[in-house]
Design a protein around this motif. Sequence first.
Motif, PDB file in Angstrom:
ATOM      1  N   TRP A 133       0.836  -1.202   0.000  1.00 53.90           N
ATOM      2  CA  TRP A 133       0.000   0.000   0.000  1.00 53.90           C
ATOM      3  C   TRP A 133       0.874   1.258   0.000  1.00 53.90           C
ATOM      4  O   TRP A 133       0.598   2.217  -0.728  1.00 53.90           O
ATOM      5  N   GLU A 136       2.446   1.988  -3.369  1.00 47.72           N
ATOM      6  CA  GLU A 136       1.478   2.439  -4.370  1.00 47.72           C
ATOM      7  C   GLU A 136       0.907   3.819  -4.069  1.00 47.72           C
ATOM      8  O   GLU A 136       0.617   4.600  -4.983  1.00 47.72           O
ATOM      9  N   HIS A 137       0.756   4.146  -2.771  1.00 47.27           N
ATOM     10  CA  HIS A 137      -0.021   5.341  -2.426  1.00 47.27           C
ATOM     11  C   HIS A 137       0.762   6.412  -1.675  1.00 47.27           C
ATOM     12  O   HIS A 137       0.209   7.491  -1.420  1.00 47.27           O
ATOM     13  N   GLU A 147       0.663  11.089   1.529  1.00 46.95           N
ATOM     14  CA  GLU A 147      -0.103  10.663   0.373  1.00 46.95           C
ATOM     15  C   GLU A 147      -0.065  11.810  -0.638  1.00 46.95           C
ATOM     16  O   GLU A 147      -0.647  12.881  -0.387  1.00 46.95           O
ATOM     17  N   ALA A 149      -1.579  12.440  -3.440  1.00 50.17           N
ATOM     18  CA  ALA A 149      -2.838  12.898  -4.020  1.00 50.17           C
ATOM     19  C   ALA A 149      -3.535  13.934  -3.150  1.00 50.17           C
ATOM     20  O   ALA A 149      -4.149  14.878  -3.645  1.00 50.17           O
ATOM     21  N   ARG A 357     -10.328   5.020   3.574  1.00 46.75           N
ATOM     22  CA  ARG A 357      -9.424   4.479   2.565  1.00 46.75           C
ATOM     23  C   ARG A 357      -9.044   3.066   2.945  1.00 46.75           C
ATOM     24  O   ARG A 357      -8.903   2.726   4.115  1.00 46.75           O
ATOM     25  N   GLY A 359      -6.874  -0.730   1.320  1.00 47.57           N
ATOM     26  CA  GLY A 359      -6.316  -1.555   0.273  1.00 47.57           C
ATOM     27  C   GLY A 359      -7.197  -2.772   0.054  1.00 47.57           C
ATOM     28  O   GLY A 359      -8.264  -2.902   0.682  1.00 47.57           O
TER      29      GLY A 359
END
Length: 383
Positions: A133, A136-137, A147, A149, A357, A359
């Motif tokens: 996780w 990827e994030h 994070e 984003a 959130r 995974g």
Amino acid sequence: MSEAFIRFVRELYGEPRAGIPLHAPVMGTREKARVGEAIDSSFVSSVGAFVTEFERQVAAFVGSRYAVATVNGTAGLHAALVVAGVQAGDMVLTQSLTFIATCNAIHYCGADPVFIDVDEDTLGLSPEALASWLEEHAEQREDGAYEPASGRRIRACVPMHTLGHPVRIEKIAEICAAWGIELVEDAAEALGSTRGGRHCGTFGRLGVFSFNGNKIITTGGGGMIVTDDEDLARRAKHLTTTAKKPHPWAFEHDEIGFNYRLPNLNAAFGVAQMERLPELMASKREVAAAYARWCKAQGMAFVHEPAGTRSNYWLNALRLADEAERDAFLAATNAAGVMTRPLWTPMHRLPMYAQARRGPLPVTERLAATVVNIPSSARMAGG
């Protein structure tokens, strides 16, 4: 299968007719004596010699330098997260397969949980799923993990030692250290459990235990923060004592704190329970061994302690074939007065955390559908 299991449990606990609870405390004259001493001292609230002694005993038992007693495990976890620096808007990595207190404590900080999958054998947070996780994030900056984003800080990770079985905590600790993420262990169920000879709750900078009425030892309610960091311990004690500055008579507070200290009456009960702990652990492992032998003979899947660990076997558990078999087993055993229960409803299925959130959670879903807790009380009398 259910009928054979019911007969076995009634034989195991020597109880042919009355109801058999999931987990009952063992208590008697020594608890009454200690509580009586606390009453005689006139110190019954959050100040008293038994609070200090209980903290000393727990710290010595788990091998931490400091311990701070709290009114319950949830309060302890909340305070530990605050001390670890968790702030409003932060993200905290944890598992969906846990008791709701784990997530509630995160929410009390104004932070949001992020749900990571668990391992089949430990029932707790998977290091591989955690690393995946993050890769990827998340991105690593000079002051920690974020994070990209949202720009939010990934402040902490809270693995839970499910049913007293240690997670692969050393791997989780390595991942957290590499990413600059604070590790706070939810060891509420794991007093007496070790991995590689090291006690659960001592791998992160902070760990938290619970002494609720159904735990391996109890203070009625109660919790304990443990740490090797003197500054963290001092701040935890200050925050949980309403952030009151020490003074002979003046009431001065230097920040918003919490009224989370354990009363002396409860701590007296805990001191007596600590005297029983070695016997309780031995008895519970005997119960687990009896279940393991019976399950092997019956072709049933018993949940064993993970390799390289020594579990307190707080709650024993079976793995059944599917959700339908689980529900039939639960119905039959409870109707016969033998208490069993499923694991908790995963947090991501609850309305207050449904939007959190997460995974992929395939192992979480499988375990929630197939694991059943069975009667796990120690077989010893109070006295």
